[in-house]
Scaffold this motif. Structure first.
Motif, PDB file in Angstrom:
ATOM      1  N   SER A  38       0.832  -1.204   0.000  1.00  0.00           N
ATOM      2  CA  SER A  38       0.000   0.000   0.000  1.00  0.00           C
ATOM      3  C   SER A  38       0.867   1.255   0.000  1.00  0.00           C
ATOM      4  CB  SER A  38      -0.918   0.000   1.231  1.00  0.00           C
ATOM      5  OG  SER A  38      -1.794  -1.104   1.217  1.00  0.00           O
ATOM      6  N   TRP A  39       1.926   1.228   0.781  1.00  0.00           N
ATOM      7  CA  TRP A  39       2.827   2.394   0.879  1.00  0.00           C
ATOM      8  C   TRP A  39       3.487   2.662  -0.476  1.00  0.00           C
ATOM      9  CZ3 TRP A  39       8.041   3.559   0.416  1.00  0.00           C
ATOM     10  CH2 TRP A  39       8.469   4.753   1.023  1.00  0.00           C
ATOM     11  N   ILE A  40       3.987   1.615  -1.118  1.00  0.00           N
ATOM     12  CA  ILE A  40       4.662   1.787  -2.405  1.00  0.00           C
ATOM     13  C   ILE A  40       3.664   2.186  -3.493  1.00  0.00           C
ATOM     14  CG2 ILE A  40       5.948   0.592  -4.222  1.00  0.00           C
ATOM     15  CD1 ILE A  40       7.339  -1.022  -2.042  1.00  0.00           C
ATOM     16  N   ALA A  41       2.482   1.566  -3.481  1.00  0.00           N
ATOM     17  CA  ALA A  41       1.472   1.897  -4.487  1.00  0.00           C
ATOM     18  C   ALA A  41       1.035   3.352  -4.353  1.00  0.00           C
ATOM     19  CB  ALA A  41       0.270   0.967  -4.347  1.00  0.00           C
ATOM     20  N   SER A  42       0.830   3.828  -3.154  1.00  0.00           N
ATOM     21  CA  SER A  42       0.440   5.223  -2.951  1.00  0.00           C
ATOM     22  C   SER A  42       1.553   6.166  -3.379  1.00  0.00           C
ATOM     23  CB  SER A  42       0.085   5.454  -1.483  1.00  0.00           C
ATOM     24  OG  SER A  42      -1.071   4.725  -1.133  1.00  0.00           O
ATOM     25  N   ARG A  43       2.788   5.750  -3.140  1.00  0.00           N
ATOM     26  CA  ARG A  43       3.949   6.547  -3.547  1.00  0.00           C
ATOM     27  C   ARG A  43       4.034   6.634  -5.069  1.00  0.00           C
ATOM     28  NH1 ARG A  43       9.497   4.723  -4.048  1.00  0.00           N
ATOM     29  NH2 ARG A  43      11.016   6.353  -3.551  1.00  0.00           N
ATOM     30  N   CYS A  44       3.699   5.545  -5.770  1.00  0.00           N
ATOM     31  CA  CYS A  44       3.793   5.503  -7.228  1.00  0.00           C
ATOM     32  C   CYS A  44       2.585   6.129  -7.926  1.00  0.00           C
ATOM     33  CB  CYS A  44       3.927   4.055  -7.703  1.00  0.00           C
ATOM     34  SG  CYS A  44       5.474   3.256  -7.279  1.00  0.00           S
ATOM     35  N   ASP A  69      -3.079   4.709  11.142  1.00  0.00           N
ATOM     36  CA  ASP A  69      -1.949   5.614  11.365  1.00  0.00           C
ATOM     37  C   ASP A  69      -1.197   5.871  10.063  1.00  0.00           C
ATOM     38  OD1 ASP A  69       0.224   6.938  13.045  1.00  0.00           O
ATOM     39  OD2 ASP A  69       1.354   5.295  12.140  1.00  0.00           O
ATOM     40  N   TYR A  70      -0.916   4.824   9.313  1.00  0.00           N
ATOM     41  CA  TYR A  70      -0.209   4.982   8.040  1.00  0.00           C
ATOM     42  C   TYR A  70      -1.048   5.768   7.032  1.00  0.00           C
ATOM     43  CZ  TYR A  70       4.319   2.620   8.102  1.00  0.00           C
ATOM     44  OH  TYR A  70       5.641   2.315   8.298  1.00  0.00           O
ATOM     45  N   ALA A  71      -2.334   5.470   6.995  1.00  0.00           N
ATOM     46  CA  ALA A  71      -3.212   6.159   6.043  1.00  0.00           C
ATOM     47  C   ALA A  71      -3.207   7.661   6.297  1.00  0.00           C
ATOM     48  CB  ALA A  71      -4.635   5.615   6.145  1.00  0.00           C
ATOM     49  N   ALA A  72      -3.205   8.058   7.566  1.00  0.00           N
ATOM     50  CA  ALA A  72      -3.187   9.483   7.907  1.00  0.00           C
ATOM     51  C   ALA A  72      -1.796  10.075   7.692  1.00  0.00           C
ATOM     52  CB  ALA A  72      -3.632   9.670   9.356  1.00  0.00           C
ATOM     53  N   ARG A  73      -0.766   9.349   8.120  1.00  0.00           N
ATOM     54  CA  ARG A  73       0.599   9.869   8.055  1.00  0.00           C
ATOM     55  C   ARG A  73       1.062  10.075   6.615  1.00  0.00           C
ATOM     56  NH1 ARG A  73       5.404   6.197  10.224  1.00  0.00           N
ATOM     57  NH2 ARG A  73       3.669   5.441  11.518  1.00  0.00           N
ATOM     58  N   TRP A  74       0.686   9.125   5.716  1.00  0.00           N
ATOM     59  CA  TRP A  74       1.154   9.177   4.331  1.00  0.00           C
ATOM     60  C   TRP A  74       0.082   9.642   3.356  1.00  0.00           C
ATOM     61  CZ3 TRP A  74       6.203   9.003   4.192  1.00  0.00           C
ATOM     62  CH2 TRP A  74       6.891   8.304   5.182  1.00  0.00           C
ATOM     63  N   GLN A  75      -1.040  10.092   3.906  1.00  0.00           N
ATOM     64  CA  GLN A  75      -2.124  10.683   3.102  1.00  0.00           C
ATOM     65  C   GLN A  75      -2.576   9.744   1.980  1.00  0.00           C
ATOM     66  OE1 GLN A  75      -0.228  14.522   2.133  1.00  0.00           O
ATOM     67  NE2 GLN A  75      -1.522  15.465   3.695  1.00  0.00           N
ATOM     68  N   TRP A  76      -2.868   8.519   2.364  1.00  0.00           N
ATOM     69  CA  TRP A  76      -3.377   7.549   1.411  1.00  0.00           C
ATOM     70  C   TRP A  76      -4.791   7.916   0.961  1.00  0.00           C
ATOM     71  CZ3 TRP A  76      -2.125   2.315   4.313  1.00  0.00           C
ATOM     72  CH2 TRP A  76      -0.732   2.084   4.258  1.00  0.00           C
ATOM     73  N   GLN A 158      13.428  -6.640   3.583  1.00  0.00           N
ATOM     74  CA  GLN A 158      14.580  -5.844   3.135  1.00  0.00           C
ATOM     75  C   GLN A 158      14.119  -4.557   2.438  1.00  0.00           C
ATOM     76  OE1 GLN A 158      16.810  -9.404   1.262  1.00  0.00           O
ATOM     77  NE2 GLN A 158      18.443  -7.978   1.854  1.00  0.00           N
ATOM     78  N   ILE A 159      13.044  -4.632   1.673  1.00  0.00           N
ATOM     79  CA  ILE A 159      12.527  -3.434   1.014  1.00  0.00           C
ATOM     80  C   ILE A 159      12.030  -2.438   2.055  1.00  0.00           C
ATOM     81  CG2 ILE A 159      10.709  -2.540  -0.497  1.00  0.00           C
ATOM     82  CD1 ILE A 159      10.916  -5.167  -2.100  1.00  0.00           C
ATOM     83  N   ALA A 160      11.331  -2.929   3.076  1.00  0.00           N
ATOM     84  CA  ALA A 160      10.858  -2.046   4.152  1.00  0.00           C
ATOM     85  C   ALA A 160      12.047  -1.381   4.841  1.00  0.00           C
ATOM     86  CB  ALA A 160      10.021  -2.829   5.154  1.00  0.00           C
ATOM     87  N   ALA A 161      13.113  -2.143   5.064  1.00  0.00           N
ATOM     88  CA  ALA A 161      14.311  -1.570   5.691  1.00  0.00           C
ATOM     89  C   ALA A 161      14.958  -0.538   4.779  1.00  0.00           C
ATOM     90  CB  ALA A 161      15.294  -2.688   6.035  1.00  0.00           C
ATOM     91  N   HIS A 162      14.969  -0.817   3.477  1.00  0.00           N
ATOM     92  CA  HIS A 162      15.546   0.133   2.510  1.00  0.00           C
ATOM     93  C   HIS A 162      14.852   1.490   2.602  1.00  0.00           C
ATOM     94  CE1 HIS A 162      17.104   1.722  -1.310  1.00  0.00           C
ATOM     95  NE2 HIS A 162      15.858   2.105  -1.561  1.00  0.00           N
ATOM     96  N   PHE A 163      13.530   1.470   2.761  1.00  0.00           N
ATOM     97  CA  PHE A 163      12.774   2.722   2.851  1.00  0.00           C
ATOM     98  C   PHE A 163      12.686   3.252   4.278  1.00  0.00           C
ATOM     99  CE2 PHE A 163      10.810   1.131  -1.217  1.00  0.00           C
ATOM    100  CZ  PHE A 163      11.230   2.189  -2.000  1.00  0.00           C
ATOM    101  N   ARG A 164      13.412   2.617   5.186  1.00  0.00           N
ATOM    102  CA  ARG A 164      13.473   3.020   6.597  1.00  0.00           C
ATOM    103  C   ARG A 164      12.089   3.002   7.262  1.00  0.00           C
ATOM    104  NH1 ARG A 164      17.475   6.007   4.061  1.00  0.00           N
ATOM    105  NH2 ARG A 164      19.546   5.785   4.973  1.00  0.00           N
ATOM    106  N   LEU A 165      11.295   2.041   6.882  1.00  0.00           N
ATOM    107  CA  LEU A 165       9.997   1.831   7.530  1.00  0.00           C
ATOM    108  C   LEU A 165      10.237   0.870   8.694  1.00  0.00           C
ATOM    109  CD1 LEU A 165       7.822   1.442   4.306  1.00  0.00           C
ATOM    110  CD2 LEU A 165       8.090   3.482   5.728  1.00  0.00           C
ATOM    111  N   VAL A 166      10.883   1.411   9.721  1.00  0.00           N
ATOM    112  CA  VAL A 166      11.377   0.568  10.817  1.00  0.00           C
ATOM    113  C   VAL A 166      10.258  -0.080  11.606  1.00  0.00           C
ATOM    114  CG1 VAL A 166      13.558   1.816  11.039  1.00  0.00           C
ATOM    115  CG2 VAL A 166      11.556   2.605  12.323  1.00  0.00           C
ATOM    116  N   ASP A 167       9.069   0.519  11.606  1.00  0.00           N
ATOM    117  CA  ASP A 167       7.959  -0.085  12.339  1.00  0.00           C
ATOM    118  C   ASP A 167       7.323  -1.235  11.563  1.00  0.00           C
ATOM    119  OD1 ASP A 167       7.147   1.757  10.455  1.00  0.00           O
ATOM    120  OD2 ASP A 167       5.421   2.476  11.580  1.00  0.00           O
ATOM    121  N   LEU A 168       7.739  -1.426  10.319  1.00  0.00           N
ATOM    122  CA  LEU A 168       7.240  -2.539   9.517  1.00  0.00           C
ATOM    123  C   LEU A 168       8.260  -3.654   9.332  1.00  0.00           C
ATOM    124  CD1 LEU A 168       5.292  -0.895   6.527  1.00  0.00           C
ATOM    125  CD2 LEU A 168       4.385  -1.684   8.717  1.00  0.00           C
TER     126      LEU A 168
END
Length: 278
Positions: A38-44, A69-76, A158-168
């Motif tokens: 969801s995070w990557i799709a919203s980003r793209c 929390d993610y939906a609000a934080r990243w404006q999904w 590893q992808i989550a770590a790459h984007f520093r999504l440490v809570d994921l």
């Protein structure tokens, strides 16, 4: 483990897959797989990616809070729906392929948004597990971008770590609460509420670890990873058992509690020879 170059290649493949869809509807449960997708799709895709969370007594409160929390934080572009599958007889009776009926109803609800392809966070590792829900996905043309890009669970972390999504990145797996109830035991909301409460309590004592409260025909079973379980002394076990038994009685469930090593999918009892689904 993948190299940095390999991770960047996988990210590029995943982003290209999502952009090629132009619009999509993603089912987000609150686990790392669907959250990262969801995070990557919203980003793209921005608002062309519709992120939908289905609320249900079978979804833990912690997972629901994480999604919001993610939906609000990243404006999904975000919607919530109420899943009514739990009120259906084929769900409550809890057959071995219960997840087929749940997912069939869910994907039908998501398709009604008419917002591009419905997509899930199913990954390569899931294809070798017992998942009847994959049959429902196939029947309704649901897509799995991680599978299309040959991405497994370790790569997702590893992808989550790459984007520093440490809570994921280190989030333990968290399938629906109904998966804790042994096949054939009828499912009700009191059981699901107990599982959510008890596992929330246990996570406070065993953070960043997989914990399960299984409801079985012979009682309640707290499952922990073998090394963690081996490290518990008799007093700690007794204290946790007393607490879980108290929660169970408050939920109207009078059953003994015991510990056992964590085993994935151990509540599914029956012939799993057909493995294309759940």
């Amino acid at each position: 483990m993948n190299t940095d170059r390999e991770i960047l290649h996988k990210i590029s493949l995943l982003e290209a897959c999502l952009r090629a869809t132009e619009r999509c509807t993603i089912a987000v449960s609150g686990g790392i797989d669907s959250m990262l997708l969801s995070w990557i799709a919203s980003r793209c895709l921005g608002d062309n990616a519709l992120i939908v969370h289905a609320t249900s007594p079978a979804v833990s409160q912690k997972d629901g809070s994480r999604v919001r929390d993610y939906a609000a934080r990243w404006q999904w572009n975000y919607q919530e729906i109420v899943s009514d599958q739990i009120h259906q007889e084929m769900y409550q009776s809890n057959p071995l392929n219960r997840c087929y009926y749940c997912k069939s109803g869910l994907y039908c609800q998501l398709g009604k948004f008419n917002h591009g392809h419905v997509m899930t966070g199913t990954n390569m590792n899931d294809l070798g597990d017992f998942r009847p829900g994959l049959i429902a996905a196939q029947e309704q043309g649901v897509r799995h971008p991680y599978v299309e890009c040959q991405i497994d669970k370790a790569t997702i972390r590893q992808i989550a770590a790459h984007f520093r999504l440490v809570d994921l990145q280190d989030l333990p797996a968290s399938p629906c609460l109904s998966s804790r109830i042994e096949t054939g035991i009828r499912i009700n909301t009191a059981q699901l509420s107990l599982i959510d409460r008890a596992e929330s309590y246990l996570r406070q004592h065993f953070p960043e670890q997989t914990v399960r409260l299984r409801i079985r025909k012979d009682g309640l079973v707290v499952e922990l990873a073998g090394p963690t379980l081996d490290g518990l002394d008799a007093k700690n076990k007794a204290d946790h058992i007393t607490c879980v038994e108290s929660m169970a009685r408050e939920s109207g469930i009078d059953a003994p509690v015991r510990f056992a090593p964590y085993t994935q999918g151990s509540a599914f009892i029956g012939d799993k020879s057909v493995r294309a689904g759940q």
